[in-house]
Structures are given as structure tokens and as C-alpha cells.
Write a protein that holds these residues in place. Sequence first.
Motif, PDB file in Angstrom:
ATOM      1  N   PHE A 309       0.863  -1.387   0.251  1.00 43.45           N
ATOM      2  CA  PHE A 309       0.242  -0.227  -0.016  1.00 43.45           C
ATOM      3  C   PHE A 309       0.720   1.376  -0.369  1.00 43.45           C
ATOM      4  CE2 PHE A 309      -2.470   3.522   2.798  1.00 43.45           C
ATOM      5  CZ  PHE A 309      -3.620   3.421   1.079  1.00 43.45           C
ATOM      6  N   ASP A 310       1.790   1.290   0.951  1.00 39.46           N
ATOM      7  CA  ASP A 310       2.444   2.355   1.150  1.00 39.46           C
ATOM      8  C   ASP A 310       3.958   2.457  -0.630  1.00 39.46           C
ATOM      9  OD1 ASP A 310       3.391   4.713   2.880  1.00 39.46           O
ATOM     10  OD2 ASP A 310       5.519   3.846   2.010  1.00 39.46           O
ATOM     11  N   ALA A 311       3.722   1.775  -0.828  1.00 41.05           N
ATOM     12  CA  ALA A 311       4.462   1.102  -2.314  1.00 41.05           C
ATOM     13  C   ALA A 311       4.481   2.245  -3.079  1.00 41.05           C
ATOM     14  CB  ALA A 311       5.826   0.491  -2.929  1.00 41.05           C
ATOM     15  N   LEU A 312       2.421   1.768  -2.963  1.00 40.58           N
ATOM     16  CA  LEU A 312       2.119   2.245  -4.103  1.00 40.58           C
ATOM     17  C   LEU A 312       1.313   3.711  -4.492  1.00 40.58           C
ATOM     18  CD1 LEU A 312      -0.861  -0.715  -4.518  1.00 40.58           C
ATOM     19  CD2 LEU A 312       1.304   0.112  -6.477  1.00 40.58           C
ATOM     20  N   ILE A 313       1.433   4.272  -3.164  1.00 34.42           N
ATOM     21  CA  ILE A 313       1.573   5.528  -2.722  1.00 34.42           C
ATOM     22  C   ILE A 313       1.771   6.526  -3.025  1.00 34.42           C
ATOM     23  CG2 ILE A 313      -1.488   5.442  -1.926  1.00 34.42           C
ATOM     24  CD1 ILE A 313       0.019   6.149   1.423  1.00 34.42           C
ATOM     25  N   SER A 314       3.407   6.063  -3.040  1.00 31.78           N
ATOM     26  CA  SER A 314       4.683   6.738  -2.788  1.00 31.78           C
ATOM     27  C   SER A 314       5.150   6.581  -4.329  1.00 31.78           C
ATOM     28  CB  SER A 314       6.106   5.979  -1.926  1.00 31.78           C
ATOM     29  OG  SER A 314       5.374   6.001  -1.252  1.00 31.78           O
ATOM     30  N   GLU A 315       5.259   8.421  -4.633  1.00 35.84           N
ATOM     31  CA  GLU A 315       6.074   8.745  -5.985  1.00 35.84           C
ATOM     32  C   GLU A 315       7.476   8.203  -6.177  1.00 35.84           C
ATOM     33  OE1 GLU A 315       6.701  12.457  -8.645  1.00 35.84           O
ATOM     34  OE2 GLU A 315       5.652  12.142  -6.960  1.00 35.84           O
ATOM     35  N   ARG A 316       8.299   7.639  -7.380  1.00 35.69           N
ATOM     36  CA  ARG A 316       9.014   7.287  -7.652  1.00 35.69           C
ATOM     37  C   ARG A 316       9.239   7.528  -8.794  1.00 35.69           C
ATOM     38  NH1 ARG A 316       8.585   5.382  -3.468  1.00 35.69           N
ATOM     39  NH2 ARG A 316       8.869   3.063  -2.195  1.00 35.69           N
ATOM     40  N   VAL A 317      10.807   7.745  -9.601  1.00 38.15           N
ATOM     41  CA  VAL A 317      11.148   8.268 -10.248  1.00 38.15           C
ATOM     42  C   VAL A 317      10.345   7.555 -12.130  1.00 38.15           C
ATOM     43  CG1 VAL A 317      13.486   9.070  -9.403  1.00 38.15           C
ATOM     44  CG2 VAL A 317      13.626   7.230 -10.603  1.00 38.15           C
ATOM     45  N   LYS A 319       7.736   6.293 -11.968  1.00 36.78           N
ATOM     46  CA  LYS A 319       5.902   5.614 -11.475  1.00 36.78           C
ATOM     47  C   LYS A 319       5.049   7.150 -11.090  1.00 36.78           C
ATOM     48  CE  LYS A 319       5.045   3.457  -7.867  1.00 36.78           C
ATOM     49  NZ  LYS A 319       3.847   4.161  -7.303  1.00 36.78           N
ATOM     50  N   LYS A 320       4.670   7.336 -11.263  1.00 44.62           N
ATOM     51  CA  LYS A 320       3.014   8.681  -9.965  1.00 44.62           C
ATOM     52  C   LYS A 320       2.838   7.076  -9.151  1.00 44.62           C
ATOM     53  CE  LYS A 320       4.179  12.121 -12.407  1.00 44.62           C
ATOM     54  NZ  LYS A 320       5.000  12.808 -12.528  1.00 44.62           N
ATOM     55  N   ALA A 321       3.052   8.462  -8.107  1.00 39.90           N
ATOM     56  CA  ALA A 321       1.838   8.133  -6.940  1.00 39.90           C
ATOM     57  C   ALA A 321       0.416   8.150  -7.337  1.00 39.90           C
ATOM     58  CB  ALA A 321       2.612   9.379  -5.851  1.00 39.90           C
ATOM     59  N   TRP A 322       0.190   6.418  -6.262  1.00 38.93           N
ATOM     60  CA  TRP A 322      -1.343   6.404  -6.408  1.00 38.93           C
ATOM     61  C   TRP A 322      -2.105   7.101  -5.514  1.00 38.93           C
ATOM     62  CZ3 TRP A 322      -2.689   0.329  -8.264  1.00 38.93           C
ATOM     63  CH2 TRP A 322      -1.729  -0.065  -9.356  1.00 38.93           C
ATOM     64  N   THR A 323      -3.340   7.430  -6.118  1.00 40.08           N
ATOM     65  CA  THR A 323      -4.228   7.881  -4.787  1.00 40.08           C
ATOM     66  C   THR A 323      -4.750   6.654  -3.638  1.00 40.08           C
ATOM     67  OG1 THR A 323      -6.173   7.397  -5.913  1.00 40.08           O
ATOM     68  CG2 THR A 323      -5.397   9.531  -6.528  1.00 40.08           C
ATOM     69  N   ARG A 328      -6.197   1.414  -2.624  1.00 40.09           N
ATOM     70  CA  ARG A 328      -6.436   0.609  -1.827  1.00 40.09           C
ATOM     71  C   ARG A 328      -7.783  -0.142  -3.001  1.00 40.09           C
ATOM     72  NH1 ARG A 328     -12.274   2.021   1.818  1.00 40.09           N
ATOM     73  NH2 ARG A 328     -13.991   0.508   1.307  1.00 40.09           N
ATOM     74  N   ARG A 329      -8.451  -0.080  -3.789  1.00 37.47           N
ATOM     75  CA  ARG A 329      -8.345  -0.860  -4.600  1.00 37.47           C
ATOM     76  C   ARG A 329      -7.897  -2.250  -4.721  1.00 37.47           C
ATOM     77  NH1 ARG A 329     -11.067   4.111  -6.744  1.00 37.47           N
ATOM     78  NH2 ARG A 329      -9.166   4.656  -8.030  1.00 37.47           N
ATOM     79  N   HIS A 330      -6.746  -1.726  -5.334  1.00 39.01           N
ATOM     80  CA  HIS A 330      -5.961  -2.612  -6.032  1.00 39.01           C
ATOM     81  C   HIS A 330      -5.721  -3.697  -4.746  1.00 39.01           C
ATOM     82  CE1 HIS A 330      -2.151  -4.015  -7.261  1.00 39.01           C
ATOM     83  NE2 HIS A 330      -1.586  -4.482  -6.076  1.00 39.01           N
TER      84      HIS A 330
END
Length: 371
Positions: A309-317, A319-323, A328-330
Motif C-alpha cells: 500500500f505504501d509503495a503504491l501511494i509513494s512516488e518513484r522516479v 512511476k507516479k504516486a497512486w491515490t 486500496r482498490r488494488h
Amino acid sequence: MPATPAAVSSVPVSSEPASSEQAWALIAIVCTSAPVHRVLNLRGLDCAIRLVTGAKAAASEEIFQPADLVIVMHDPEGGIDGLTVVRNLRSRECHARTAILVLGTPAALRRASVEAGATDVMIEPIDPLDLQIRVCSLIELTLARQLLDRQSDAMNRNIDRARTEAALREREIIRRLMLAAEFRDDQAGDHLTRVAGCAIAIAEGLGLSEADANDIALASTMHDIGKISIPDSILMKPGPLSESEREEMKQHAIRGYRMLHDSPSHLLQLASDIALTHHERWDGGGYPQGLGTTQIPLAGRIVAVADVFDALISERVYKKAWTPEAARRHLEEHAGTHFDPACVAAFVSRWDDILGLVESNRPETAAVPDA
């Protein structure tokens, strides 16, 4: 003639006050009349006597006051039923272990007196010397037990203090290991804080105790400790990893486990399980061991949800951060494949707490890829 109310008086027995090195005892005597105590030859003992007299002595609150020894003069004709007195005494926590000596009990009631809770019983005729020996022995046993109780209490306090100090040392070790991770990646601290917060929410949603939830959360802060063994060229790479680099990155799970698993610390053992298994999948398709379902320790299954969850909502060079809602849907879509369905359900049940955690610890741009 109406029954005489219980009367109380204190009679010092020792001719001199007890010295600081001598034990001092209090003997309570439950009897029909005050003169009865004179049959006791207690000279030489550092003690005082509290008399509880009268036909209502058995029901008097005075018999429940603290004493090192209670002597009950069984005298049914005078209104003192020794069995009743003993049962009344034993019904109170303060006298659960008090030595009780019953005097004058008929031979036929001797067993009944012991079954009622008497420590010792003497039947008529009572020899004064024998009585003195019995009283001295009971007092000595009582004082010895009290000494052992004090020593036991002191030992328990020392054990509690040692446990507290050990727990503080464990947390200090964990804090310093977190600092080590932050030296490699200055964003790691925020990631670990959010993962720990999510882990608490999931654990509590599963019904775990507050203590267990806090332990999992604290241990979760070391889930990626093995990454300190990964070369900077891979750990800090500004983009997706190659296949060989990804395989090297996967080694952090095993290396983190090896760093922690042989510690006698409960928290570090828990952390070693999390480090090893937080990349396993519910369907068995994860790494490093390919474990599935409940083969994966519960703490590992909890942290897997929190970490992704935290990896998905965090921005990486790369990829963009997910809401948070998309992340949660993932999780919900992959419950039963990647994630333990119960852990995802617990996560969702604490959604308001999760949003509050994210709001107070907003993810920032991070360059470290999550394998």
C-alpha cells in the motif's frame, strides 16, 4: 440474658520492646472472656496480643484485622464456634494464609476444624508447655513465610525492572537499525513510519491485542533492513531494475532474516520473520521461499499489505504516486492471490485511520525501487 457484644483489647506480652534485629508478632485471640488469655505462657516472644471477646466474637469485624497468628478458643456454650470463626477468617483475602490455631476442639471435630481451614488444632486437656511450643512454632513459620514473601516480592521487582530494561534495549537496537536504513535512503524513515501505522491498524482490525499489534508495528520497521547489503548502483538506480538487478534486490529478504533471526529478543525474532516473508504471496507466487496461505507468518502477511500500500501511494522516479483510493482498490482486487483476504478486510475496516495516517505522513518523491 442477651449475648455480650464482642470486646477488643490489646495486651503486650514481651517484657521489652523488640530490637531492630528481632521479629515482632501480633497474636489475635478469639475467646469468650478476657481472662482466658492468661492460660497462654508467651513470655520470651516479641509479640502483642489482641483479644476479641464475647459471644459475638465470631461475627465481629475485629477478627478480620491483620494478625500473624489467630488463636480461636472453641467454646460453643459461650457462643464461640471455632469452625465458624475459621471459615469466616478464611473467607477474607487478608487471612487466606494466616496461621490459625484452634484450642479446645472436641476430638470428633478435629478433622472438621482442619477442613474448615485451621492450621493446627489442640484438644482438651491442653498442656501449657505444649501450647507455648505450638504457638512459638507457628509464629516462627509465619515470620519465615513473611520473610520469603518479602524476598519474593523484591526478586519479582528486580525481574520486572530487568525486563523493562531489556525491552528498552530492544527498542534502542531497533531505533538504531532504522537509522542505519535511513543512512542508505533518507526517505526510508517516513516509509517505515507509514508501514508501521498501517500494520497496527491491520493487526487491530484482525482482533489482535494492543501489545501484539504494537510489537508487529515496531518489528515491521526492520522489514527492509537487508537492503543495507544491496549495492548503491542497484539500490539508488533512478529507474526500473534489470532482471539480474531485481534478483540481487530480492536477496534483501534473506539477508535481513540472517541479520536478525538468531537473536534471543522476541522483537528481533519477529522482525526476522517479517523481513523474510513480507514479499511472499497468498497464492504461493512470492519470494524467497514460495510460501502460501497460512504457511506465511501472520506478521509477514500483515506487513505485506502495509508495505505494498505504501509503495503504491509513494512516488518513484519511474512511476507516479497512486491515490490512496486506487491503492486500496488494488489491495481488494488482489485479496486471495497476492494478499491474505483477512488482512485486506482488516485494512479496509480501518480505512479512516489509514487516511489519517497518510494525511499526517504524506509520501514524498523516492528514488529507491521496491522489488
